[in-house]
Design a protein around this motif. Structure first.
Motif, PDB file in Angstrom:
ATOM      1  N   GLY A  90     -71.259 -10.765  36.822  1.00  0.00           N
ATOM      2  CA  GLY A  90     -69.884 -10.292  36.735  1.00  0.00           C
ATOM      3  C   GLY A  90     -69.592  -9.363  37.898  1.00  0.00           C
ATOM      4  N   TRP A 107     -78.439 -11.558  27.803  1.00  0.00           N
ATOM      5  CA  TRP A 107     -77.346 -10.751  28.351  1.00  0.00           C
ATOM      6  C   TRP A 107     -77.835  -9.309  28.501  1.00  0.00           C
ATOM      7  CZ3 TRP A 107     -74.107  -7.365  25.005  1.00  0.00           C
ATOM      8  CH2 TRP A 107     -73.175  -6.629  25.772  1.00  0.00           C
ATOM      9  N   SER A 108     -77.569  -8.722  29.661  1.00  0.00           N
ATOM     10  CA  SER A 108     -77.875  -7.314  29.899  1.00  0.00           C
ATOM     11  C   SER A 108     -79.378  -7.069  29.716  1.00  0.00           C
ATOM     12  CB  SER A 108     -77.022  -6.440  28.980  1.00  0.00           C
ATOM     13  OG  SER A 108     -77.113  -5.078  29.319  1.00  0.00           O
ATOM     14  N   MET A 156     -68.706  -0.384  29.960  1.00  0.00           N
ATOM     15  CA  MET A 156     -69.215  -1.718  29.699  1.00  0.00           C
ATOM     16  C   MET A 156     -68.071  -2.733  29.575  1.00  0.00           C
ATOM     17  SD  MET A 156     -71.420  -2.929  26.348  1.00  0.00           S
ATOM     18  CE  MET A 156     -69.974  -2.916  25.250  1.00  0.00           C
ATOM     19  N   ASN A 166     -75.363 -11.024  33.426  1.00  0.00           N
ATOM     20  CA  ASN A 166     -75.186  -9.593  33.714  1.00  0.00           C
ATOM     21  C   ASN A 166     -76.422  -8.755  33.369  1.00  0.00           C
ATOM     22  OD1 ASN A 166     -72.669  -9.908  34.811  1.00  0.00           O
ATOM     23  ND2 ASN A 166     -71.560  -9.423  32.925  1.00  0.00           N
ATOM     24  N   ASP A 205     -68.988  -5.704  36.992  1.00  0.00           N
ATOM     25  CA  ASP A 205     -69.996  -5.079  36.128  1.00  0.00           C
ATOM     26  C   ASP A 205     -70.246  -3.634  36.571  1.00  0.00           C
ATOM     27  OD1 ASP A 205     -72.280  -4.357  34.650  1.00  0.00           O
ATOM     28  OD2 ASP A 205     -73.105  -6.390  34.762  1.00  0.00           O
ATOM     29  N   PRO A 216     -73.488  -5.407  40.563  1.00  0.00           N
ATOM     30  CA  PRO A 216     -73.545  -6.807  40.994  1.00  0.00           C
ATOM     31  C   PRO A 216     -74.445  -7.046  42.205  1.00  0.00           C
ATOM     32  CG  PRO A 216     -71.296  -6.206  40.417  1.00  0.00           C
ATOM     33  CD  PRO A 216     -72.095  -4.938  40.374  1.00  0.00           C
ATOM     34  N   ALA A 226     -66.286  -8.070  33.610  1.00  0.00           N
ATOM     35  CA  ALA A 226     -66.985  -6.814  33.360  1.00  0.00           C
ATOM     36  C   ALA A 226     -68.357  -7.111  32.762  1.00  0.00           C
ATOM     37  CB  ALA A 226     -66.165  -5.939  32.421  1.00  0.00           C
ATOM     38  N   HIS A 227     -69.116  -6.055  32.503  1.00  0.00           N
ATOM     39  CA  HIS A 227     -70.450  -6.243  31.920  1.00  0.00           C
ATOM     40  C   HIS A 227     -70.351  -6.958  30.580  1.00  0.00           C
ATOM     41  CE1 HIS A 227     -74.702  -5.442  31.450  1.00  0.00           C
ATOM     42  NE2 HIS A 227     -74.481  -4.948  30.253  1.00  0.00           N
ATOM     43  N   TYR A 228     -69.450  -6.484  29.719  1.00  0.00           N
ATOM     44  CA  TYR A 228     -69.156  -7.167  28.455  1.00  0.00           C
ATOM     45  C   TYR A 228     -67.775  -7.805  28.619  1.00  0.00           C
ATOM     46  CZ  TYR A 228     -67.560  -7.840  23.645  1.00  0.00           C
ATOM     47  OH  TYR A 228     -67.048  -8.381  22.487  1.00  0.00           O
ATOM     48  N   SER A 229     -67.716  -9.113  28.539  1.00  0.00           N
ATOM     49  CA  SER A 229     -66.465  -9.831  28.757  1.00  0.00           C
ATOM     50  C   SER A 229     -66.274 -10.885  27.681  1.00  0.00           C
ATOM     51  CB  SER A 229     -66.471 -10.492  30.138  1.00  0.00           C
ATOM     52  OG  SER A 229     -65.401 -11.401  30.273  1.00  0.00           O
ATOM     53  N   GLN A 233     -77.970  -7.201  41.019  1.00  0.00           N
ATOM     54  CA  GLN A 233     -78.240  -8.469  40.360  1.00  0.00           C
ATOM     55  C   GLN A 233     -78.475  -9.568  41.398  1.00  0.00           C
ATOM     56  OE1 GLN A 233     -75.774  -9.589  36.900  1.00  0.00           O
ATOM     57  NE2 GLN A 233     -74.772  -7.593  37.078  1.00  0.00           N
TER      58      GLN A 233
END
Length: 232
Positions: A175, A64-65, A126, A90, A178, A183, A203-206, A186
């Motif tokens: 996401g 992730w990330s 985030m 993400n 994000d 996006p 979102a980036h953190y979901s 990505q």
């Protein structure tokens, strides 16, 4: 790098999760995954041990990330393990890139302006909403801005100096909300690598996205067609 088991019950299967920059295990403790799972974080070094992983018969890797780039840098090491699936969330293998990652100017601004106040602003972006940010504050990582600045600098230096990441990802999730990894960037990165991706409103953190991936649900219960990485 720190490697911590969140579930360690001698399952033959393991989820190996590479978290994002600035994380620890706190935001991820509450997901009752149906197998053993280990979280990796704190990328001030990329030292990684496989000793406790050799006994598993099946390992699935999730990044992730910034964890996408970190896991990619460990391609040779991961190739010695029984990895059966790799999914990126993400993030990309180009963490500092104008077209395929985070803009270098934004990255530099985050790095050089990082303090406790700006860290909270980053976490708010985030999370994507005030309510999500409020929930995140209840499980926020217990790491200082000074420590996170060291980590971000190490990521920057690693990206500049280490050989190109080579891990082949089986799938990616983008996401569409994000605000950290754009996006469109990505999508550009995964298109170039011919990696199948799915776009999800997140979102980036979901928490909802992680719940779908990290909680053993039936196919009928999983929303947006997302199945968990492991069933119970």
């Amino acid at each position: 790098m720190k490697q911590t088991f969140l579930i360690h019950q001698n399952s033959p299967r393991l989820l190996l999760f590479f978290a994002g920059w600035g994380m620890d295990e706190r935001p991820f403790r509450h997901y009752p995954l149906g197998c053993d799972w280990m979280i990796c974080y704190d990328y001030r070094t990329l030292d990684f041990s496989v000793e406790e992983l050799k006994a598993y018969s099946e390992i699935r890797v999730s990044g992730w990330s910034m964890g996408v780039w970190v896991a990619s840098q460990l391609a040779t090491t991961l190739a010695t393990l029984p990895v059966t699936y790799r999914i990126a969330i993400n993030g990309t293998t180009y963490p500092v890139d104008e077209q395929r990652g985070i803009s270098p100017a934004i990255f530099e601004g985050t790095l050089h302006g990082l303090d406790e106040a700006n860290l909270q602003k980053f976490q708010r972006r985030m999370c994507g909403s005030a309510n999500a940010f409020k929930r995140f504050q209840e499980i926020v990582p217990q790491r200082s801005a000074a420590e996170l600045k060291e980590e971000l600098f190490a990521i920057q230096e690693g990206y500049r100096t280490l050989p190109r990441a080579t891990l082949r990802w089986d799938a990616a999730i983008i996401g569409t909300s994000d605000a950290i990894f754009p996006p469109a960037n990505q999508q550009q990165a995964w298109d170039e690598q011919q990696t199948t991706f799915r776009q999800i409103k997140a979102a980036h953190y979901s928490e909802e996205l992680f719940t779908n991936l990290f909680t053993p649900l039936s196919s009928e219960e999983a929303s947006d067609g997302l199945l968990p990485l492991y069933h119970a």
